[in-house]
Design a protein around this motif. Structure first.
Motif, mmCIF file in Angstrom:
data_model
loop_
_atom_site.group_PDB
_atom_site.id
_atom_site.type_symbol
_atom_site.label_atom_id
_atom_site.label_comp_id
_atom_site.label_asym_id
_atom_site.label_seq_id
_atom_site.Cartn_x
_atom_site.Cartn_y
_atom_site.Cartn_z
ATOM 1 N N VAL A 74 49.256 13.028 16.744
ATOM 2 C CA VAL A 74 48.209 13.958 16.400
ATOM 3 C C VAL A 74 48.623 15.296 16.938
ATOM 4 C CG1 VAL A 74 45.726 14.767 17.004
ATOM 5 C CG2 VAL A 74 46.340 12.299 17.212
ATOM 6 N N SER A 75 48.692 16.480 15.841
ATOM 7 C CA SER A 75 49.380 17.682 16.198
ATOM 8 C C SER A 75 48.511 18.797 15.549
ATOM 9 C CB SER A 75 50.453 17.296 15.304
ATOM 10 O OG SER A 75 51.368 18.802 15.512
ATOM 11 N N SER A 76 48.910 19.952 16.190
ATOM 12 C CA SER A 76 48.230 21.160 15.967
ATOM 13 C C SER A 76 49.084 22.132 15.312
ATOM 14 C CB SER A 76 47.763 21.828 17.511
ATOM 15 O OG SER A 76 49.148 22.296 18.048
ATOM 16 N N THR A 139 40.442 15.223 16.966
ATOM 17 C CA THR A 139 41.304 14.131 17.392
ATOM 18 C C THR A 139 40.763 12.731 17.340
ATOM 19 O OG1 THR A 139 42.158 15.486 19.067
ATOM 20 C CG2 THR A 139 42.392 13.426 19.572
ATOM 21 N N ALA A 151 49.033 7.051 21.685
ATOM 22 C CA ALA A 151 48.909 8.329 20.984
ATOM 23 C C ALA A 151 49.860 9.475 21.707
ATOM 24 C CB ALA A 151 47.742 8.610 20.799
ATOM 25 N N TYR A 153 50.162 13.479 21.699
ATOM 26 C CA TYR A 153 49.463 14.787 21.507
ATOM 27 C C TYR A 153 50.349 16.063 21.514
ATOM 28 C CZ TYR A 153 45.784 11.286 22.237
ATOM 29 O OH TYR A 153 44.988 10.417 22.027
ATOM 30 N N LEU A 164 42.428 18.297 22.545
ATOM 31 C CA LEU A 164 43.114 17.036 22.387
ATOM 32 C C LEU A 164 42.759 16.223 23.770
ATOM 33 C CD1 LEU A 164 46.622 18.480 21.225
ATOM 34 C CD2 LEU A 164 44.946 17.138 19.996
ATOM 35 N N ALA A 168 41.355 12.567 23.592
ATOM 36 C CA ALA A 168 41.957 11.451 23.874
ATOM 37 C C ALA A 168 41.324 10.648 24.751
ATOM 38 C CB ALA A 168 43.224 11.790 24.740
ATOM 39 N N ALA A 176 48.491 7.662 26.441
ATOM 40 C CA ALA A 176 48.922 8.784 25.797
ATOM 41 C C ALA A 176 49.734 9.628 26.750
ATOM 42 C CB ALA A 176 47.581 9.762 25.923
ATOM 43 N N PHE A 178 51.465 13.648 26.497
ATOM 44 C CA PHE A 178 51.453 15.099 25.543
ATOM 45 C C PHE A 178 52.747 15.752 25.466
ATOM 46 C CE2 PHE A 178 47.123 14.290 26.254
ATOM 47 C CZ PHE A 178 46.482 15.178 25.671
#
Length: 613
Positions: A74-76, A139, A151, A153, A164, A168, A176, A178
């Motif tokens: 999951v990306s910005s 998200t 995931a 992030y 995020l 999450a 997770a 990051f």
């Protein structure tokens, strides 16, 4: 490691007790989801076929048999904003690393990422705070297909990381990790940047000269180098154990940055339910991790935005914190960094001085952090975060961080702090409750008593300054800037003119139910006042000429009036209707109507249901 500081233990115990019902309810939901596990094997054939239609034949076979973990990305990423642009190539690095490590990765979804630096003082800034909740929902949409075992992030800046993290935590049964992008390299010095901004505010230079200076400050890919909300995000995520040790402030587009991204990808595979070391984020982020984040924020003089964001993040995990917790910890947590705006150094100087490894080690030695949290490092506890990553013959390894700071003007231990208390204080009185960032405010400016000048729009303050109407002692009361009024935009554009007036010898301060940015600095600003004016808060009753007393030392904020006089005044409406349309603001009417107070995280996500249900 030293024994835990008594206040740290007391605050933690208070949070645990206050959160007992909601936290237990949250963990019950997380553990129920863990028991169900990924549903790929139970998906109807059409569902599963849709889920891996674009995968390779080998990946399809692996996912059909449920023999390999599938990791969501999951990306910005977007290529307009410098902090997010370095994520462009990250998915390919991640997919290759996970494939080599025996897993599968899919790009699950992108989340929006806006920049407060671009929208500062513009109508778009009124979407900024609520973008956090949109990111959290985005998200959740990304993960809603139930195809994943963990995931990654990818996010950096102001609202992106909190969003995020909230998202999450709603998938708390998944491990997770990051993945940061790192700060841009150092440009123009912060001292020179401030000087030029104030010259422009005074009309002594033009837009051409200002733009040239700003372009030398913000000049390449990566996060802005001052210690605002973005870099405060990275510090907090690492001190909560969601980054690999020492990975927060490595510049983008360097071999070390790429190897850390690949290492983060491999790391999340170790913690899925298919392995022997299951670490779901719902258990990683607990009361101790949240307290560590608060301590890190205070010790480094970080962004005031996190007195809102951390409350919302904690709430997503069933944990209830408030400004009393920040204030109690601030009384015993020393300020141990000087990074702009509380100093002249930037985040690269902090990294060179020893960075997160030295910071964490020194706070642990002082008993000011919980070491016994679950992290995403190979070794679970935070005590293993006193290491830094390096490349040796092309291979990524971790070595011991320096035992002492390499630059005591930037980073110190708690035995020789820059200030004996933290960078944030609680303010309260007959105007409600709020916070003030004092780490960059000189002691002689921490108490201001002066007549109020009331405004309902930040542009009116700037106009009054340019017209020479503010050449006196005063407290700017800026009303109707809370989440329900106009989305609570940052008011950072007020810093240069108010800073000029303070430099001229006037006693000035700002009191508002709005936000200042993580870059706010030397001018005392009582912010986040709650109840906000749009909810009938007492700040809406203040009139020009009323005497305001702001005392950051004692934590008092009050209008010097007989309480009966204040109570008898009628709350006047503002021109908030002008903030409801244009630049997409009409789409956020529901957010404004249901936003909680600042001290409840200015959140729109949890108002329709109780997390304890």
């Amino acid at each position: 490691m030293s024994k835990l500081h008594e206040t740290l233990q007391q605050v933690t115990d208070t949070i645990i007790e206050r959160s007992r019902t909601s936290r237990n309810a949250y963990l019950k939901r997380v553990d129920a989801a863990v028991q169900k596990g990924p549903h790929r094997g139970e998906l109807a054939c059409g569902n599963l076929a849709h889920g891996f239609a674009a995968c390779s034949p080998g990946e399809k076979a692996d996912l059909t048999a449920d023999v390999k973990s599938n990791i969501a990305i999951v990306s910005s990423y977007n290529d307009m904003l410098s902090a997010h642009q370095p994520f462009k190539d990250a998915p390919d690095l991640i997919k290759a690393a996970i494939s080599e490590a025996g897993g599968v990765a899919q790009f699950a979804g992108g989340v929006p990422a806006m920049c407060d630096g671009v929208t500062q003082g513009q109508p778009g800034m009124e979407l900024s705070l609520f973008s956090r909740d949109v990111i959290a929902m985005s998200t959740a949409v990304s993960l809603s297909h139930n195809m994943f075992d963990g995931a990654l992030y990818l996010g950096v800046c102001d609202k992106i990381v909190p969003g995020l993290l909230i998202g999450a935590l709603t998938f708390g049964h998944l491990p997770a990790v990051f993945v940061p992008a790192g700060p841009m390299t150092t440009g123009m010095s912060n001292k020179e940047k401030v000087r030029i901004r104030q010259l422009y505010a005074e009309g002594k230079i033009g837009r051409k000269e200002l733009l040239e200076a700003e372009s030398k400050s913000y000049h390449g890919p990566g996060t802005c180098t001052f210690y605002g909300t973005a870099n405060s995000n990275q510090m907090m995520v690492e001190i909560m154990g969601l980054h690999l040790p020492g990975s927060s402030f490595i510049n983008p587009y360097t071999p070390l940055r790429d190897e850390l991204t690949k290492a983060a990808a491999r790391q999340v595979l170790k913690f899925t339910a298919q392995g022997q070391d299951f670490r779901p984020i719902g258990h990683v982020i607990d009361e101790k991790a949240i307290v560590n984040a608060i301590v890190g924020l205070l010790a480094t003089g970080g962004s005031t935005n996190h007195t809102i964001h951390l409350i919302a993040i904690a709430r997503a995990a069933g944990i209830k914190i408030n400004w009393d917790d920040f204030d109690a910890l601030s009384k015993v947590v020393p300020l141990v960094t000087r990074i702009y705006p509380n100093g002249q150094a930037d985040i690269n100087h902090f990294q060179a001085a020893g960075g997160m490894g030295v910071l964490i080690d020194k706070l642990l030695q002082a008993g000011l952090l919980h070491a016994d949290i679950i992290t995403i490092g190979d070794d679970r506890g935070l005590q293993y975060y006193n290491r830094e990553p390096v490349l040796r013959e092309g291979s990524l390894v971790w070595q011991a961080s320096p035992a002492e700071s390499l630059d005591r003007d930037v980073l110190r231990g708690s035995d020789e702090p820059f200030d004996n208390t933290g960078g944030l204080h609680l303010l309260q009185g007959n105007l409600g409750r709020g916070v003030i960032k004092v780490s960059a405010v000189q002691p002689e400016h921490r108490v201001v008593e002066a007549p109020a000048i009331v405004f309902d729009d930040q542009n009116d303050i700037v106009a009054a300054f340019k017209a020479g109407k503010l050449e006196k002692d005063f407290v700017a009361v800026l009303r109707y800037q809370g989440p329900q009024a106009n989305g609570m935009p940052e008011l950072h554009k007020l810093t240069p003119p108010l800073g000029v007036l303070q430099d001229r010898g006037f006693k000035v301060a700002l009191v508002t139910d709005g936000r200042m940015s993580g870059a706010s600095g030397k001018v005392p600003a009582a912010i986040h006042l709650t109840p906000e004016c749009a909810a009938g808060g007492p700040l809406a009753k203040v009139q020009t000429g009323d005497l305001i007393r702001l005392d950051a030392n004692t934590g008092r904020l009050e209008v010097v009036l007989d309480q009966q006089v204040l109570d008898s005044r009628i709350v006047l409406a503002s021109s908030e209707g002008s903030h409801r349309f244009g630049m997409g603001r009409e789409l956020f009417g529901g957010f404004r109507r249901q936003a909680s107070s600042s001290e409840l995280g200015a959140c729109t996500l949890f108002s329709e249901f109780d997390l304890e249900d």
